[in-house]
Enzyme design. Structure first.
Site, PDB file in Angstrom:
ATOM      1  N   GLY A 341       0.815  -1.221   0.000  1.00  0.00           N
ATOM      2  CA  GLY A 341       0.000   0.000   0.000  1.00  0.00           C
ATOM      3  C   GLY A 341       0.842   1.262   0.000  1.00  0.00           C
ATOM      4  N   GLU A 364       8.871   8.460 -29.319  1.00  0.00           N
ATOM      5  CA  GLU A 364       9.904   8.060 -30.295  1.00  0.00           C
ATOM      6  C   GLU A 364       9.593   6.685 -30.897  1.00  0.00           C
ATOM      7  OE1 GLU A 364      13.872   9.285 -29.722  1.00  0.00           O
ATOM      8  OE2 GLU A 364      13.328  10.774 -28.209  1.00  0.00           O
TER       9      GLU A 364
HETATM   10  C1  LIG Z   1       4.971  12.937 -23.376  1.00  0.00           C
HETATM   11  C2  LIG Z   1       5.153  12.861 -24.843  1.00  0.00           C
HETATM   12  C3  LIG Z   1       6.236  13.516 -25.440  1.00  0.00           C
HETATM   13  C4  LIG Z   1       6.399  13.482 -26.822  1.00  0.00           C
HETATM   14  N1  LIG Z   1       7.432  14.171 -27.410  1.00  0.00           N
HETATM   15  C5  LIG Z   1       7.470  14.285 -28.763  1.00  0.00           C
HETATM   16  C6  LIG Z   1       8.444  15.141 -29.386  1.00  0.00           C
HETATM   17  O1  LIG Z   1       9.302  15.734 -28.735  1.00  0.00           O
HETATM   18  N2  LIG Z   1       8.393  15.282 -30.742  1.00  0.00           N
HETATM   19  C7  LIG Z   1       7.469  14.643 -31.512  1.00  0.00           C
HETATM   20  O2  LIG Z   1       7.473  14.833 -32.712  1.00  0.00           O
HETATM   21  N3  LIG Z   1       6.558  13.799 -30.937  1.00  0.00           N
HETATM   22  C8  LIG Z   1       6.529  13.617 -29.593  1.00  0.00           C
HETATM   23  N4  LIG Z   1       5.592  12.803 -29.013  1.00  0.00           N
HETATM   24  C9  LIG Z   1       4.654  12.081 -29.851  1.00  0.00           C
HETATM   25  C10 LIG Z   1       4.886  10.585 -29.874  1.00  0.00           C
HETATM   26  O3  LIG Z   1       6.045  10.278 -30.590  1.00  0.00           O
HETATM   27  C11 LIG Z   1       3.615   9.935 -30.434  1.00  0.00           C
HETATM   28  O4  LIG Z   1       2.618  10.080 -29.441  1.00  0.00           O
HETATM   29  C12 LIG Z   1       3.812   8.485 -30.822  1.00  0.00           C
HETATM   30  O5  LIG Z   1       4.671   8.375 -31.925  1.00  0.00           O
HETATM   31  C13 LIG Z   1       2.493   7.782 -31.144  1.00  0.00           C
HETATM   32  O6  LIG Z   1       1.695   8.548 -31.990  1.00  0.00           O
HETATM   33  P1  LIG Z   1       0.150   8.805 -31.588  1.00  0.00           P
HETATM   34  O7  LIG Z   1       0.143   9.300 -30.195  1.00  0.00           O
HETATM   35  O8  LIG Z   1      -0.479   9.639 -32.616  1.00  0.00           O
HETATM   36  O9  LIG Z   1      -0.507   7.362 -31.578  1.00  0.00           O
HETATM   37  P2  LIG Z   1      -1.092   6.579 -32.859  1.00  0.00           P
HETATM   38  O10 LIG Z   1      -0.107   6.576 -33.956  1.00  0.00           O
HETATM   39  O11 LIG Z   1      -2.450   7.091 -33.141  1.00  0.00           O
HETATM   40  O12 LIG Z   1      -1.193   5.099 -32.276  1.00  0.00           O
HETATM   41  C14 LIG Z   1      -2.317   4.623 -31.526  1.00  0.00           C
HETATM   42  C15 LIG Z   1      -2.113   3.138 -31.300  1.00  0.00           C
HETATM   43  O13 LIG Z   1      -2.091   2.455 -32.574  1.00  0.00           O
HETATM   44  C16 LIG Z   1      -0.877   1.720 -32.692  1.00  0.00           C
HETATM   45  N5  LIG Z   1      -0.431   1.742 -34.089  1.00  0.00           N
HETATM   46  C17 LIG Z   1      -0.376   2.808 -34.942  1.00  0.00           C
HETATM   47  N6  LIG Z   1       0.116   2.442 -36.128  1.00  0.00           N
HETATM   48  C18 LIG Z   1       0.387   1.122 -36.038  1.00  0.00           C
HETATM   49  C19 LIG Z   1       0.904   0.158 -36.946  1.00  0.00           C
HETATM   50  N7  LIG Z   1       1.254   0.478 -38.203  1.00  0.00           N
HETATM   51  N8  LIG Z   1       1.042  -1.121 -36.512  1.00  0.00           N
HETATM   52  C20 LIG Z   1       0.681  -1.467 -35.257  1.00  0.00           C
HETATM   53  N9  LIG Z   1       0.182  -0.602 -34.346  1.00  0.00           N
HETATM   54  C21 LIG Z   1       0.036   0.669 -34.737  1.00  0.00           C
HETATM   55  C22 LIG Z   1       0.111   2.443 -31.786  1.00  0.00           C
HETATM   56  O14 LIG Z   1       1.197   1.607 -31.422  1.00  0.00           O
HETATM   57  C23 LIG Z   1      -0.787   2.796 -30.611  1.00  0.00           C
HETATM   58  O15 LIG Z   1      -0.942   1.701 -29.770  1.00  0.00           O
HETATM   59  C24 LIG Z   1       5.462  12.770 -27.624  1.00  0.00           C
HETATM   60  C25 LIG Z   1       4.399  12.092 -27.010  1.00  0.00           C
HETATM   61  C26 LIG Z   1       4.229  12.137 -25.650  1.00  0.00           C
HETATM   62  C27 LIG Z   1       3.066  11.399 -25.036  1.00  0.00           C
END
Ligand SMILES: Cc1cc2nc3c(=O)[nH]c(=O)nc-3n(C[C@H](O)[C@H](O)[C@H](O)COP(=O)(O)OP(=O)(O)OC[C@H]3O[C@@H](n4cnc5c(N)ncnc54)[C@H](O)[C@@H]3O)c2cc1C
Length: 381
Positions: A341, A364
């Site tokens: 806890g 990333e």
């Molecule tokens: C705290 C934080 C900091 C960040 N910093 C940066 C930054 O500095 N610069 C920047 O550019 N971005 C940044 N990001 C963005 C980050 O890289 C993205 O959130 C990430 O790449 C996923 O994209 P999305 O959130 O649109 O999810 P989506 O692409 O919409 O994915 C949703 C789900 O679908 C799955 N999915 C999508 N496509 C496929 C596929 N082809 N095959 C299998 N599964 C798939 C994903 O794995 C996930 O589970 C940041 C995000 C966060 C949360």
């Protein structure tokens, strides 16, 4: 095979470990609680040369190898993943692409102040409609002769609210008005039309800023194109390949931190008349975490070693990130369980490690995208 750190790397590890204990750990809970960007730590890290670690001395960096950089990331992350995120974003995502693809002038103007930690950098790739599918960029750049005109917005950008120098990806508008080739630009926060939008409220790494970037008719000088026209996607992917080793090291640090606090707590906490460390159930969890940490460390440093040697490392970087981030979540979950806890309360750092661990599987490139990269590379071979 050689598994030793060099004497210089060991010395560096001691220096960073000591710094993390003295300067980072004591404020880690407070900056997390208040979502406060630790400017005072940024200044101290700058003095230690933790920005631009792998950048050559000519451009203000420390001129260290990639393994040394990973040591810094792991050690800082062990006590505060937010603070680690700040150095990882600047080193991997802002300094590296300019160092590798930039012109002499761009390096002098942008890399030197970032390497000195006088200015922070950010990497703007993600958009509302372009997450994992990074090629689906909607931000556009129009060639206006003596400058480019940028319009669009980026979301979830690490350090977006505090950075001065942004690497922004956009598609160049063709003569027919369509979105064409992807390009990378160096955009200053001071450029007219550039502004910071929503500042995100996050579950973990709460002290590292994450923000939206808004570009409305931002005039970008021609000389701020990074690399060539059409090289944007390559620059983004190459930057992320290297950045992923950094996230693996961040995950490794959180996992090691989780292990350390779990061992300590299990020796202190008494139930049924004995320290819980004497219970086999607890020992097995500790054994599992320790094994995961070691496997994650080997994968992470192997990828860093390959990058250092100039050998192909994309598959290994994806493997390191995939494994280390999933091991990190397992480690933090088990470490919290060992705390019972108390682990659920904010009085112990394991609650923060648990929240911080999740991001390593998302940014990333998600774990699913790492699997995609690994499988694609293996199957094409
Ligand atoms: C705290 C934080 C900091 C960040 N910093 C940066 C930054 O500095 N610069 C920047 O550019 N971005 C940044 N990001 C963005 C980050 O890289 C993205 O959130 C990430 O790449 C996923 O994209 P999305 O959130 O649109 O999810 P989506 O692409 O919409 O994915 C949703 C789900 O679908 C799955 N999915 C999508 N496509 C496929 C596929 N082809 N095959 C299998 N599964 C798939 C994903 O794995 C996930 O589970 C940041 C995000 C966060 C949360």
């Amino acid at each position: 095979m050689e598994f030793n750190y060099t004497p210089q790397q060991l010395m560096f590890r001691e220096v960073v470990r000591d710094f993390a204990k003295r300067e980072v750990e004591p404020i880690a809970a407070e900056i997390d609680e208040n979502s406060r960007f630790p400017w005072e730590t940024v200044k101290k890290m700058a003095k230690m040369g933790l920005f631009g670690i792998t950048v050559s001395r000519e451009f203000g960096g420390a001129g260290c190898d990639y393994i040394t950089y990973m040591i810094a990331v792991e050690e800082i992350s062990k006590v505060c993943a937010s603070t680690c995120g700040i150095i990882a974003a600047v080193n991997s995502l802002a300094c590296w692409p300019i160092d590798y693809y930039g012109t002499e002038e761009q390096k002098k103007k942008y890399l030197i102040p970032m390497s000195h930690g006088e200015k922070l950098g950010a990497f703007g790739l993600t958009e509302p409609e372009a997450g994992s599918d990074a090629f689906a960029q909607r931000t556009i750049a129009e060639d206006k002769g003596d400058h480019y005109l940028l319009n669009g917005n980026k979301i979830f950008i690490s350090g977006g609210d505090v950075a001065d120098t942004h690497i922004i990806f956009a598609k160049l508008v063709t003569r027919r008005g369509k979105r064409g080739r992807m390009c990378a630009f160096i955009v200053e926060k001071a450029f007219d039309g550039f502004s910071v939008g929503v500042k995100e409220k996050k579950m973990g790494i709460r002290a590292s800023g994450t923000a939206e970037l808004v570009m409305q008719d931002v005039k970008v000088p021609k000389e701020n194109l990074l690399g060539r026209v059409g090289q944007g996607f390559e620059i983004a992917m190459a930057t992320l390949d290297g950045g992923r080793i950094g996230i693996a090291a961040q995950a490794l640090g959180i996992a090691q931190g989780s292990l350390d606090v779990a061992i300590k707590y299990s020796k202190e906490r008494k139930q049924f008349g004995h320290a819980i460390a004497r219970l086999q159930a607890i020992q097995w969890m500790i054994a599992d975490i320790a094994t995961d940490v070691e496997a994650a460390r080997l994968l992470t440093y192997k990828a860093a070693y390959l990058k250092n040697e100039g050998k192909p490392f994309g598959t290994e970087a994806a493997m390191a990130k995939l494994y280390a981030s999933e091991a990190c979540e397992r480690a933090a979950t088990k470490a919290l369980q060992i705390h019972g806890g108390y682990g659920y309360m904010k009085d112990y750092p394991v609650e923060r490690y648990f929240r911080d661990s999740k991001i390593t599987q998302i940014y990333e490139g998600t774990s699913e995208i790492q699997r995609l990269v690994i499988a694609t590379n293996i199957l094409k071979g």
